[in-house]
Design a protein around this motif. Structure first.
Motif, PDB file in Angstrom:
ATOM      1  N   GLU A 165      59.474  44.357  30.527  1.00 19.07           N
ATOM      2  CA  GLU A 165      58.505  44.305  31.481  1.00 19.07           C
ATOM      3  C   GLU A 165      57.439  43.394  31.154  1.00 19.07           C
ATOM      4  O   GLU A 165      57.274  43.200  30.019  1.00 19.07           O
ATOM      5  CB  GLU A 165      57.775  45.561  31.760  1.00 19.07           C
ATOM      6  N   GLN A 166      56.986  42.777  32.319  1.00 21.96           N
ATOM      7  CA  GLN A 166      55.694  41.870  32.195  1.00 21.96           C
ATOM      8  C   GLN A 166      54.493  42.750  31.640  1.00 21.96           C
ATOM      9  O   GLN A 166      54.366  43.497  32.277  1.00 21.96           O
ATOM     10  CB  GLN A 166      55.729  41.202  33.520  1.00 21.96           C
TER      11      GLN A 166
ATOM     12  N   SER B  85      48.840  36.693  32.312  1.00 26.13           N
ATOM     13  CA  SER B  85      50.026  37.537  31.863  1.00 26.13           C
ATOM     14  C   SER B  85      51.126  36.861  31.027  1.00 26.13           C
ATOM     15  O   SER B  85      51.041  35.714  30.961  1.00 26.13           O
ATOM     16  CB  SER B  85      51.014  38.059  33.343  1.00 26.13           C
TER      17      SER B  85
ATOM     18  N   PRO C  49      55.022  37.458  29.324  1.00 27.06           N
ATOM     19  CA  PRO C  49      56.232  38.110  29.285  1.00 27.06           C
ATOM     20  C   PRO C  49      56.439  39.006  28.229  1.00 27.06           C
ATOM     21  O   PRO C  49      56.144  38.415  27.041  1.00 27.06           O
ATOM     22  CB  PRO C  49      57.168  37.127  29.797  1.00 27.06           C
ATOM     23  N   THR C  50      57.160  40.123  28.464  1.00 25.12           N
ATOM     24  CA  THR C  50      57.672  40.850  27.235  1.00 25.12           C
ATOM     25  C   THR C  50      59.120  41.090  27.267  1.00 25.12           C
ATOM     26  O   THR C  50      59.705  40.554  28.197  1.00 25.12           O
ATOM     27  CB  THR C  50      57.002  42.394  27.234  1.00 25.12           C
TER      28      THR C  50
ATOM     29  N   ARG D 185      51.744  47.277  32.075  1.00 25.97           N
ATOM     30  CA  ARG D 185      53.190  46.994  31.547  1.00 25.97           C
ATOM     31  C   ARG D 185      54.151  47.415  32.695  1.00 25.97           C
ATOM     32  O   ARG D 185      54.299  48.404  33.177  1.00 25.97           O
ATOM     33  CB  ARG D 185      53.358  47.725  30.145  1.00 25.97           C
TER      34      ARG D 185
ATOM     35  N   THR E 231      50.531  42.426  31.840  1.00 26.50           N
ATOM     36  CA  THR E 231      49.352  41.902  32.370  1.00 26.50           C
ATOM     37  C   THR E 231      48.129  42.270  31.509  1.00 26.50           C
ATOM     38  O   THR E 231      47.821  43.518  31.371  1.00 26.50           O
ATOM     39  CB  THR E 231      49.131  42.206  33.641  1.00 26.50           C
TER      40      THR E 231
END
Length: 149
Positions: free
Chosen positions: A54-55, A48, A50-51, A130, A57
């Protein structure tokens, strides 16, 4: 002093899962295809990244390893002793299906590449997410054709 406007983060571009992401403890194993098939333990962890909000994957093919059949080792390739590693770029739908499969790096033998493409077209994937929402993405799938002596 004026506030400095924040730039949006660059888009996430998935790299080949050939090398482990920085936060992953071990390198993922490519899918081996051997003449007499031997079972191997699948890697099941999803990477994953991070953004901004939202994370994200990445799509994952290893979790469905048991349901994704290995490519057929073509008889002519076996008889001629051909081996090689092919990297396939797979467009994975939000539903986890392969929308498109293309050779990203050839094994050096077209018949091995074609066998890998035909098998991976039928694979099911864990789609990228997302946050909690499945999204379409692409993933690099390594397939190794190896003859055992």
């Amino acid at each position: 002093p004026k506030p400095v406007p924040k730039k949006a983060p660059p888009p996430i571009v998935q790299k080949a899962p050939e090398f482990a992401p920085v936060e992953a403890p071990a390198e993922p194993q490519p899918t081996p295809v051997t003449a007499p098939s031997a079972p191997s333990a699948p890697a099941t962890a999803a990477s994953s990244v991070p953004t901004h909000a939202e994370q994200f994957t990445e799509a994952n093919f290893r979790a469905n390893y048991a349901h994704n059949p290995k490519p057929e080792y073509p008889m002519i390739a076996k008889s001629r002793g051909w081996q090689g590693k092919v990297l396939l770029k797979v467009q994975v739908s939000a539903e986890g299906l392969s929308d498109a499969v293309a050779v990203d790096q050839s094994s050096g033998h077209e018949i091995l590449d074609e066998s890998a493409v035909e098998a991976v077209k039928k694979w099911k994937f864990i789609p990228a997410k997302r946050g909690e929402t499945p999204v379409a993405s692409s993933v690099i799938v390594p397939i190794i054709f190896t003859l055992r002596e």
